[in-house]
Design an enzyme around this catalytic site. Sequence first.
Site, PDB file in Angstrom:
ATOM      1  N   GLU A 189       0.824  -1.210   0.000  1.00  0.00           N
ATOM      2  CA  GLU A 189       0.000   0.000   0.000  1.00  0.00           C
ATOM      3  C   GLU A 189       0.860   1.263   0.000  1.00  0.00           C
ATOM      4  O   GLU A 189       1.926   1.291   0.617  1.00  0.00           O
ATOM      5  CB  GLU A 189      -0.877   0.022   1.259  1.00  0.00           C
ATOM      6  CG  GLU A 189      -1.852  -1.128   1.304  1.00  0.00           C
ATOM      7  CD  GLU A 189      -2.442  -1.392   2.687  1.00  0.00           C
ATOM      8  OE1 GLU A 189      -3.603  -1.787   2.755  1.00  0.00           O
ATOM      9  OE2 GLU A 189      -1.724  -1.203   3.690  1.00  0.00           O
ATOM     10  N   ASP A 236      -7.537  -5.113   8.783  1.00  0.00           N
ATOM     11  CA  ASP A 236      -7.181  -3.857   8.107  1.00  0.00           C
ATOM     12  C   ASP A 236      -7.092  -4.017   6.594  1.00  0.00           C
ATOM     13  O   ASP A 236      -6.373  -3.279   5.934  1.00  0.00           O
ATOM     14  CB  ASP A 236      -5.862  -3.298   8.678  1.00  0.00           C
ATOM     15  CG  ASP A 236      -4.694  -4.266   8.520  1.00  0.00           C
ATOM     16  OD1 ASP A 236      -4.913  -5.394   8.041  1.00  0.00           O
ATOM     17  OD2 ASP A 236      -3.568  -3.893   8.860  1.00  0.00           O
TER      18      ASP A 236
HETATM   19  P1  NAD Z   1       2.549 -10.692  13.561  1.00  0.00           P
HETATM   20  O1  NAD Z   1       2.462 -11.679  12.439  1.00  0.00           O
HETATM   21  O2  NAD Z   1       3.880 -10.327  14.094  1.00  0.00           O
HETATM   22  O3  NAD Z   1       1.672 -11.208  14.805  1.00  0.00           O
HETATM   23  C1  NAD Z   1       0.367 -11.696  14.664  1.00  0.00           C
HETATM   24  C2  NAD Z   1       0.097 -12.673  15.803  1.00  0.00           C
HETATM   25  O4  NAD Z   1      -1.289 -13.057  15.739  1.00  0.00           O
HETATM   26  C3  NAD Z   1       0.932 -13.968  15.727  1.00  0.00           C
HETATM   27  O5  NAD Z   1       1.642 -14.159  16.932  1.00  0.00           O
HETATM   28  C4  NAD Z   1      -0.119 -15.072  15.498  1.00  0.00           C
HETATM   29  O6  NAD Z   1       0.228 -16.300  16.108  1.00  0.00           O
HETATM   30  C5  NAD Z   1      -1.352 -14.430  16.141  1.00  0.00           C
HETATM   31  N1  NAD Z   1      -2.618 -14.990  15.694  1.00  0.00           N
HETATM   32  C6  NAD Z   1      -3.020 -15.272  14.430  1.00  0.00           C
HETATM   33  N2  NAD Z   1      -4.269 -15.783  14.448  1.00  0.00           N
HETATM   34  C7  NAD Z   1      -4.676 -15.781  15.742  1.00  0.00           C
HETATM   35  C8  NAD Z   1      -5.865 -16.168  16.407  1.00  0.00           C
HETATM   36  N3  NAD Z   1      -6.902 -16.672  15.725  1.00  0.00           N
HETATM   37  N4  NAD Z   1      -5.940 -15.998  17.748  1.00  0.00           N
HETATM   38  C9  NAD Z   1      -4.903 -15.489  18.454  1.00  0.00           C
HETATM   39  N5  NAD Z   1      -3.742 -15.127  17.892  1.00  0.00           N
HETATM   40  C10 NAD Z   1      -3.627 -15.260  16.543  1.00  0.00           C
HETATM   41  O7  NAD Z   1       1.771  -9.393  13.055  1.00  0.00           O
HETATM   42  P2  NAD Z   1       1.845  -7.900  13.642  1.00  0.00           P
HETATM   43  O8  NAD Z   1       2.904  -7.120  12.969  1.00  0.00           O
HETATM   44  O9  NAD Z   1       1.795  -7.950  15.139  1.00  0.00           O
HETATM   45  O10 NAD Z   1       0.451  -7.338  13.081  1.00  0.00           O
HETATM   46  C11 NAD Z   1      -0.777  -7.834  13.584  1.00  0.00           C
HETATM   47  C12 NAD Z   1      -1.904  -7.308  12.727  1.00  0.00           C
HETATM   48  O11 NAD Z   1      -2.031  -5.889  12.886  1.00  0.00           O
HETATM   49  C13 NAD Z   1      -1.716  -7.555  11.228  1.00  0.00           C
HETATM   50  O12 NAD Z   1      -2.933  -8.035  10.710  1.00  0.00           O
HETATM   51  C14 NAD Z   1      -1.399  -6.193  10.666  1.00  0.00           C
HETATM   52  O13 NAD Z   1      -1.822  -6.048   9.332  1.00  0.00           O
HETATM   53  C15 NAD Z   1      -2.180  -5.295  11.616  1.00  0.00           C
HETATM   54  N6  NAD Z   1      -1.689  -3.918  11.706  1.00  0.00           N
HETATM   55  C16 NAD Z   1      -2.617  -2.935  11.747  1.00  0.00           C
HETATM   56  C17 NAD Z   1      -2.198  -1.615  11.864  1.00  0.00           C
HETATM   57  C18 NAD Z   1      -3.211  -0.519  11.976  1.00  0.00           C
HETATM   58  O14 NAD Z   1      -2.872   0.644  11.871  1.00  0.00           O
HETATM   59  N7  NAD Z   1      -4.456  -0.837  12.240  1.00  0.00           N
HETATM   60  C19 NAD Z   1      -0.841  -1.300  11.907  1.00  0.00           C
HETATM   61  C20 NAD Z   1       0.084  -2.346  11.898  1.00  0.00           C
HETATM   62  C21 NAD Z   1      -0.350  -3.666  11.799  1.00  0.00           C
END
Ligand code: NAD
Length: 351
Positions: free
Chosen positions: A63, A234
């Site tokens: 993005e 997101d």
């Molecule tokens: P990451 O991959 O480091 O961590 C994600 C975690 O979620 C992992 O530890 C995984 O085991 C866990 N997980 C997956 N499915 C699960 C479930 N059903 N129940 C419990 N735990 C589960 O990712 P990250 O960098 O921490 O990002 C997390 C999310 O936040 C991503 O989807 C990312 O796109 C989003 N994000 C959003 C914003 C925003 O501004 N809203 C900003 C950054 C990241």
Amino acid sequence: MTIPNLNIVPFVSVENMMKLVLEIGVDRFLTDLAAYIEEDFRRWDLFDKTPRVASHSHDGVIELMPTSDGQLYGFKYVNGHPKNMREGRQTVTAFGVLADVGSGYPMLLTEMTILTALRTAATSAVAAKYLAPKGADTMAIVGNGAQSEFQATAFKALLGIDRLRLYDIDGSASRKCAANLKGQGFDITICKTAQEAVEGAHIITTVTADKQYAMILTDNMVGTGVHINAVGGDCPGKTELHRDILLRSHIVVEYPPQTRVEGEIQQLAADHPVTELWQVMTGKAPGRDDQRQITLFDSVGFAIEDFSALRYVRDQLRTIPRYDELDLLADPDEPRDLFGMLLRQATKQTA
Ligand code: NAD
């Protein structure tokens, strides 16, 4: 007075970003950054606003997120690839540019992977300041990956949340999160299910990564009076909450044209009423009405938050010069003699 060399662009590498954050202090960085974000959200009308430009593929999304306040222009390049984590890479990685609108010249190029985690957490905490129930001290965090400690730290720095209930489908992620937050003044419980994690929590943060309509929280798990900080959903086709929770919640979003496509509310009708965060901040719309209301910050991440982060880093570099000088802009002695500059270099190289 020394005239800054406008042809040299400060570049903040990952290593320099870590040094900058640690020299400032993580708590102060988050608190200051939250103030920059609030300042920019309060002058919402001034900004060019557009939903981010997304390029979707089977495994993720890339993005571009641009905005301008008329003086400065900023954009971020960011990806979201949940499968990356299993391959030893980041789910989210980013870099960004701040530029001078007057000349169009870039003023800063910086890593934004760490900065995105900080700005996402700061934005969540700012929203919770207006939406969380009074006296909240306990937060459940479901999804204990890269973003999780930043979320916890921001909620402690801005709201004083010091009791955490962690859950992740991968127990090692929860143990990593608890270990990283050790000694920071948190009382931490690692839970076996998401249901157990939300018990007794005043705030529920969902920050999981999965490219599907996930069901991290079901309706029966959410009692009255809680604030939900939904961060992980997101992208189109990537959500975390059961639709019925949305129907019971007072929903606050960043920028509706983007959130309706990417956020939890993609599950609702296009005209379902939502409140914008900037309206809550400026008193144009209510935050939390009463202690029994369920509030939901449907976070997707908006360009103005990255703009605030770029602006904050630019300001910090004035006193903490943690950057390299990047030779990014051509600078011939005579502006029209770009080709001549190339010829002079050819002479130098053959000399
Ligand atoms: P990451 O991959 O480091 O961590 C994600 C975690 O979620 C992992 O530890 C995984 O085991 C866990 N997980 C997956 N499915 C699960 C479930 N059903 N129940 C419990 N735990 C589960 O990712 P990250 O960098 O921490 O990002 C997390 C999310 O936040 C991503 O989807 C990312 O796109 C989003 N994000 C959003 C914003 C925003 O501004 N809203 C900003 C950054 C990241």
